[in-house]
Scaffold this motif. Structure first.
Motif, mmCIF file in Angstrom:
data_model
loop_
_atom_site.group_PDB
_atom_site.id
_atom_site.type_symbol
_atom_site.label_atom_id
_atom_site.label_comp_id
_atom_site.label_asym_id
_atom_site.label_seq_id
_atom_site.Cartn_x
_atom_site.Cartn_y
_atom_site.Cartn_z
ATOM 1 N N LEU A 163 43.655 -86.348 -32.157
ATOM 2 C CA LEU A 163 43.878 -85.638 -33.619
ATOM 3 C C LEU A 163 45.131 -85.730 -34.149
ATOM 4 O O LEU A 163 45.049 -85.439 -35.812
ATOM 5 C CB LEU A 163 43.160 -84.005 -32.811
ATOM 6 C CG LEU A 163 41.328 -83.888 -33.147
ATOM 7 C CD1 LEU A 163 41.538 -82.850 -32.532
ATOM 8 C CD2 LEU A 163 40.803 -85.054 -34.049
ATOM 9 N N SER A 166 43.975 -91.683 -37.589
ATOM 10 C CA SER A 166 43.041 -90.734 -37.949
ATOM 11 C C SER A 166 43.174 -89.351 -38.556
ATOM 12 O O SER A 166 42.274 -88.452 -38.293
ATOM 13 C CB SER A 166 42.396 -89.913 -36.256
ATOM 14 O OG SER A 166 43.828 -89.297 -35.898
ATOM 15 N N LYS A 179 37.944 -89.872 -37.136
ATOM 16 C CA LYS A 179 37.814 -89.242 -35.583
ATOM 17 C C LYS A 179 35.843 -88.714 -35.608
ATOM 18 O O LYS A 179 35.992 -88.436 -34.238
ATOM 19 C CB LYS A 179 37.994 -87.450 -36.908
ATOM 20 C CG LYS A 179 39.229 -87.301 -37.262
ATOM 21 C CD LYS A 179 39.120 -86.296 -37.678
ATOM 22 C CE LYS A 179 41.501 -85.749 -38.320
ATOM 23 N NZ LYS A 179 41.253 -83.792 -38.920
#
Length: 487
Positions: free
Chosen positions: A127, A132, A306
């Motif tokens: 993350l 991303s 994501k």
């Protein structure tokens, strides 16, 4: 090394690890975007503010192709704290951190505590990647993906029909934030239908219930449902829309995002998982559905990647833990390799940290003298504040081109719902009609080359015709020619 012998290999608890990733997300989110709104955040802030400040409902007070739920988040933020970007980002970080917890729970449910902790680690680190969309924590993907993760967990652990209903309900709320959640929903539905028709029925009822609550919300708040589906779905496909790209552009961006990014770090373990399972299980179907979804949308934005991170993290963790147990390797060493390999290699937070101690100089005059310069986020904020000071509260201000951040900081209404350049056939017609009927008190036109490059000639010509008949040149500020209406 057995599962029993390695049960306490992690010196920290899941909650402590989640807090660590929460802090890392906060650093990335607040130190990599110039201490100002991102382009999309500015659009949502503007629409949300118009909604709660001026009673202008979404799609009537400003148009973007997103759910009114995200406008509500930014509108509430403005209502509580004024013009700010920190509240939506913190809310997004808390949402993503909730997703981290449920990724851990899924991994633990499938393969035990250590697999859950590995999944949590992989998801938390991925993350943070630039590839991303790490800094875009306040975006709709954050909410939709978290809902789908929770939905999968409820589905995997369901012991009665009501649990399948709850799973669907949460998934339906995810789809209310972003239509792409329907691809994750489709995966659960297919697996449910194959496994148990009754479970798929209750899951589907939950999805319908969740989305129905969203529709009721729109009706109660006065949002036109037809407008929502038009702007959020229909108008996103066709000439001038965000998906209007050639096949070659799509292929190049697909390859770039999936093979020239950190995603490749997942591939060995993900492939190992599917070779080991030798079947298209729940995670395989989830992956296929998401891959179909990203290709149908066809934009290949970083934030869209994501959607794959939970699947890759969970399957990789299960396979890694399987290999650790099978070959009796050191889990500590494996985790060290994961942290070194997956930790984000970014410099933007350090640049942002430098700006705290050494703020950038004012560049107002330099932009007007050299149109070739790229306008930074701080200058957009300063131009917006200048417009606010040099206009009246009820003045309408047209800022031509892609200038949502400036419009937000100016705190002035645009004369058109297309306050940010959108070039579909519907948008162009509406834009022309709006500015002809509601002539603004001030018009700001960029002198940058990007304006001519990115904005259609017909839209630029229409703005030029407007100012030639009704306006006088007042000054140049931050690379924008400022025109005032002649009374």
């Amino acid at each position: 090394m057995s599962s029993t012998n390695t049960e306490n290999i992690f010196k920290i608890k899941p909650l402590q690890l989640i807090i660590l990733f929460l802090l890392l997300q906060t650093c990335i989110a607040f130190l990599t975007d110039g201490f100002g709104f991102s382009f999309d955040e500015a659009m949502w802030q503007y629409i949300g503010r118009n909604w709660l400040r001026h009673g202008l409902t979404p799609y009537s007070g400003g148009v973007d192709n997103k759910s009114p739920l995200i406008f509500a988040v930014f509108g509430i933020s403005d209502k509580l704290f004024g013009v700010n970007y920190w509240f939506p980002r913190l809310l997004g970080i808390l949402c993503q951190s909730t997703g981290l917890f449920f990724v851990y729970r899924i991994g633990k449910h499938i393969s035990g505590y250590n697999a859950g902790m590995i999944a949590l680690t992989l998801y938390g680190l991925s993350l943070l990647w630039k590839s991303s969309g790490s800094k875009y924590v306040s975006y709709t993907e954050t909410y939709a993906i978290t809902c789908i993760i929770i939905s999968f967990y409820w589905w995997l652990t369901a012991k009665s029909e009501i649990n399948f209903f709850y799973s669907g309900l949460i998934a339906g709320l995810g789809a209310a934030f972003r239509f792409s959640a329907f691809f994750g929903i489709a995966a659960i539905f297919f697996i449910s239908a194959k496994k148990n028709i009754k479970s798929s029925l209750f899951f589907s009822l939950g999805v319908l219930g969740g989305f129905a609550l969203f529709l009721i919300f729109m009706v109660v708040t006065g949002i036109n449902i037809h407008d929502f589906f038009f702007y959020a779905l229909y108008d996103n496909f066709g000439a001038g829309s965000p998906t209007d790209h050639s096949a070659l552009w799509r292929v190049e961006n697909l390859v770039d995002k999936f093979f020239y990014s950190e995603l490749i770090l997942f591939y060995p373990a993900v492939l190992g998982y599917f070779f080991h399972t030798k079947k298209l299980d729940v995670f395989g179907i989830w992956l296929v559905c998401e891959f179909i979804g990203i290709n149908i949308i066809g934009i290949y934005d970083r934030a869209h990647l994501k959607d794959f991170l939970p699947i890759f993290s969970i399957t990789s963790a299960i396979f890694i833990w399987h290999m650790v147990e099978k070959y009796k390797v050191s889990l500590r060493q494996v985790m060290m390799i994961i942290w070194i390999s997956f930790f984000p290699k970014v410099v933007e937070p350090f640049v942002g940290l430098k700006k705290i101690f050494k703020p950038p100089a004012d560049k107002s005059e330099s932009y007007c003298k050299d149109p070739g310069k790229q306008m930074d986020e701080d200058s957009k904020r300063k131009l917006g504040l200048w417009i606010k000071i040099n206009s009246k509260e009820n003045d309408k201000v047209l800022i031509a081109g892609m200038a949502a951040q400036i419009q937000v900081y100016a705190e002035r209404l645009s004369p058109t719902i297309y306050f940010n350049a959108t070039q579909t056939t519907t948008a162009r017609k509406k834009f022309w009609n709006d500015i002809n009927e509601n002539k603004p008190a001030m018009v700001a036109i960029p002198i940058f080359a990007d304006y001519e490059k990115n904005i259609g000639n017909d839209m630029r010509s229409h703005v030029s015709d407007l100012i030639s008949k009704n306006y006088r040149l007042d000054t140049c500020m931050y690379g924008y020619s400022i025109y005032r209406k002649v009374n």
